[in-house]
Design an enzyme around this catalytic site. Structure first.
Site, PDB file in Angstrom:
ATOM      1  N   CYS A  24       0.120  -5.133  -7.704  1.00  0.00           N
ATOM      2  CA  CYS A  24      -1.333  -5.203  -7.527  1.00  0.00           C
ATOM      3  C   CYS A  24      -2.017  -6.023  -8.619  1.00  0.00           C
ATOM      4  O   CYS A  24      -3.024  -6.678  -8.357  1.00  0.00           O
ATOM      5  CB  CYS A  24      -1.956  -3.817  -7.399  1.00  0.00           C
ATOM      6  N   HIS A 125      -4.437   1.516  -9.831  1.00  0.00           N
ATOM      7  CA  HIS A 125      -4.357   0.360  -8.944  1.00  0.00           C
ATOM      8  C   HIS A 125      -5.362  -0.699  -9.395  1.00  0.00           C
ATOM      9  O   HIS A 125      -6.513  -0.383  -9.690  1.00  0.00           O
ATOM     10  CB  HIS A 125      -4.670   0.814  -7.510  1.00  0.00           C
ATOM     11  N   ASP A 140      -9.290  -6.013  -2.486  1.00  0.00           N
ATOM     12  CA  ASP A 140      -8.230  -5.044  -2.748  1.00  0.00           C
ATOM     13  C   ASP A 140      -7.010  -5.402  -1.904  1.00  0.00           C
ATOM     14  O   ASP A 140      -7.109  -5.550  -0.681  1.00  0.00           O
ATOM     15  CB  ASP A 140      -8.736  -3.636  -2.406  1.00  0.00           C
TER      16      ASP A 140
END
Length: 188
Positions: A24, A125, A140
């Site tokens: 991520c 995250h 995202d």
């Protein structure tokens, strides 16, 4: 929202990498830059430079699946003549000079799941937010596609909501000179 999706890049498509492994941080970097610049290999190289003597590198997952820390993000941005400015959550997002910020990288709590089963665990995250063609997008990597946030008022509301979570943090992605002169912060 006046968002335009699924059109050719020359017509304004929003670049969006999707989640793979624990990458991520790489996806957030590429999404905020709106191009594929960093890979697992470049992030691993940054980790080695940050901790050359370490057998177990403290800047990534022991398993080699990613999970890179903020130091990797900061070093990656510096390699592009950009800087990451840590946002002090005690400030209101209204004191932010949005026009001086190229993008936002947030670190937020995230649920862990195995398939459709949600586990009672929380992980961290990284996600990106940035303006593309006059609209701000939530980029995202866990989303199927970019989500239009809207204009500056909606952006401030979104960021305020994200930062209201106890453990959420935000980095401002700015040019080095903006970091140095502090113009990312309104003077009022």
């Amino acid at each position: 929202c006046d968002c335009v999706r699924n059109i050719r890049m020359s017509d304004g498509e929003v670049f969006h990498e999707k989640q793979r492994l624990e990458l991520c941080a790489i996806h957030a970097l590429n999404n905020v830059l709106q191009e594929r610049v960093f890979t697992k290999e470049t992030a691993d190289d940054i980790c080695k430079r940050l901790a050359p003597q370490c057998v177990v590198n403290p800047h990534r997952s022991v398993l080699g699946t990613g999970n890179y820390d903020v130091n990797v993000i900061m070093a990656a941005l510096q390699s592009r003549d950009l800087a990451a400015v840590w946002w002090d959550k005690r400030r209101t997002v209204h004191s932010l000079c949005v026009s001086k910020v190229q993008g936002f990288i947030l670190n937020v709590p995230s649920k862990v799941s195995l398939g459709i089963v949600s586990l009672p665990l929380r992980r961290r995250h990284w996600l990106a937010v940035r303006q593309v063609h006059g609209q701000y997008y939530n980029l995202d990597s866990k989303l199927k596609s970019p989500v239009c946030i809207g204009g500056e008022p909606e952006l401030r509301s979104f960021l305020g909501e994200q930062l209201s979570q106890d453990v959420a943090e935000m980095l401002l992605v700015v040019r080095r000179e903006v970091e140095e002169d502090g113009s990312w912060l309104n003077s009022d």
